[in-house]
Design a protein around this motif. Structure first.
Motif, PDB file in Angstrom:
ATOM      1  N   GLU A  98       2.961  -3.347 -11.995  1.00 14.72           N
ATOM      2  CA  GLU A  98       2.703  -4.275 -10.890  1.00 14.72           C
ATOM      3  C   GLU A  98       2.651  -5.687 -11.440  1.00 14.72           C
TER       4      GLU A  98
ATOM      5  N   ASP B 135       3.156  -7.405  -6.720  1.00 13.72           N
ATOM      6  CA  ASP B 135       1.747  -7.281  -6.327  1.00 13.72           C
ATOM      7  C   ASP B 135       1.310  -8.502  -5.522  1.00 13.72           C
ATOM      8  N   ASP B 136       0.306  -8.305  -4.677  1.00 14.99           N
ATOM      9  CA  ASP B 136      -0.279  -9.419  -3.914  1.00 14.99           C
ATOM     10  C   ASP B 136       0.782 -10.193  -3.154  1.00 14.99           C
TER      11      ASP B 136
ATOM     12  N   GLU C   8      -2.413  -3.208   0.824  1.00 16.88           N
ATOM     13  CA  GLU C   8      -3.618  -3.268  -0.007  1.00 16.88           C
ATOM     14  C   GLU C   8      -4.839  -3.550   0.862  1.00 16.88           C
TER      15      GLU C   8
HETATM   16 MG    MG Z   1      -2.646  -6.004  -5.636  1.00 14.01          MG
END
Ligand code: MG
Ligand code: C2E
Ligand code: MG
Ligand code: MG
Length: 293
Positions: free
Chosen positions: A149, A178-179, A235
């Motif tokens: 990630e 990610d994010d 998430e």
């Molecule tokens: Mg994350």
């Protein structure tokens, strides 16, 4: 008067900055000791399939069992480790532990459970691929059972990223953004890399069921990801109503406190063997769960 006050402020800021720097130095020294003493370990955030509530995979998250301060979360030491370069050793620990435990799950259940490990943007150099390939080899891990990630901010220079991750991708290791939504990268950049997974950040997920703007954003993210042949993980899913919206948008996977907090290695095996997660089922079947319920 104002001048005096101003000067006072400067002095105080200076003292604060120095205290912070001292604290950082102390933590970095502590961290090096912790690495040597084996105080770092990982826990696993289960990721579930939205359609049937079964365990899909896990994300390894680092923890530090500090001798005096208790268990420290990554927010306290990962930024320091990144700045000091110690993050490479942290990554080694997390990778080795999670691949070893993944092997154990396989031996006990007959099933390979995919593992995701967070990679700091600071690690996008020539050494990472060799390190990861050696670890996969040592553990007999099918490479596609590992995902790395990478936060969006890690994608600043496409060349660097491709050089660092190319050998891993060719071996079959998967890459997740990610994010997603919090960084500076464009979807075009993600498309160029041809990666596998988009993780929609908690900021766009929490409270989605009562926020039309957020729903539209998540909808667009899922559609873009699918157009690029990527799958999506939401998430920070912490309530059933949000999960229902995500299901409607076609988001394939979800992680969050509604479904499970991070667990230890035995906890993962329990999720792997118990089938559909009750709260996923409740969330998807309830039909009209209201906030607060
Ligand atoms: Mg994350
Ligand atoms: P991340 O990779 O986005 O990981 C998800 C974080 O959100 C985890 O926090 C997880 O416990 C938390 N989370 C999951 N579900 C929920 C929810 O429903 N509500 C809320 N409020 N939070 C939820 P954690 O373990 O504290 O990790 C924070 C961040 O630290 C990670 O964000 C990742 O960026 C970084 N990190 C963790 N482990 C590592 C590591 O081994 N290496 C590196 N470089 N970074 C790591
Ligand atoms: Mg992550
Ligand atoms: Mg996040």
């Amino acid at each position: 008067q104002a001048k005096a006050a101003g000067r006072g402020r400067v002095v105080r800021f200076d003292a604060e900055i120095r205290a912070e720097a001292a604290q950082r130095l102390r933590l970095d020294a502590d961290l090096r000791r912790a690495l040597a003493r084996g105080e770092l370990y990982c826990v696993y955030q289960p990721v579930f399939r939205v359609d049937d509530g079964r365990l899909n995979s896990v994300e390894a998250l680092v923890r530090w069992r500090h001798p005096t301060d208790g268990v420290l979360p990554p927010v306290v030491f990962v930024p320091i480790a990144e700045a000091a370069g110690t993050i490479v050793q942290v990554f080694r620990v997390v990778l080795e532990q999670s691949l070893t435990e993944q092997r154990g799950w396989y031996e006990r259940s007959g099933r390979w459970i995919p593992v995701a490990v967070n990679l700091s943007p600071r690690q996008l150099d020539a050494t990472t691929a060799g390190l990861v390939l050696a670890a996969l080899d040592r553990n007999g891990t099918p490479p596609d059972m590992l995902t790395l990630e990478l936060t969006e901010t890690g994608m600043a220079e496409p060349e660097t990223v491709e050089n660092a991750l190319g050998p891993l991708r060719r071996a079959g290791v998967k890459i997740a953004v990610d994010d997603f939504g919090t960084g500076y990268s464009s979807m075009a950049r993600v498309a160029d890399h041809g990666w596998d997974v988009v993780k929609i950040d908690r900021a766009f997920v929490a409270g989605i069921h009562r926020d039309q703007a957020r729903t539209s954003l998540a909808d667009a993210m899922v559609k873009m990801a699918h157009a690029l042949g990527m799958v999506t993980v939401a998430e920070g899913v912490d309530n059933a109503a949000d999960l229902q919206v995500l299901s409607r948008l076609g988001c394939e996977f979800a992680q969050g406190y509604l479904l499970s907090h991070p667990v230890d290695a035995d906890g993962v095996l329990e999720f792997a063997s118990i089938g559909p997660r009750a709260s996923v089922e409740v969330g998807l079947r309830a039909g009209g769960v209201q906030p607060g319920e």
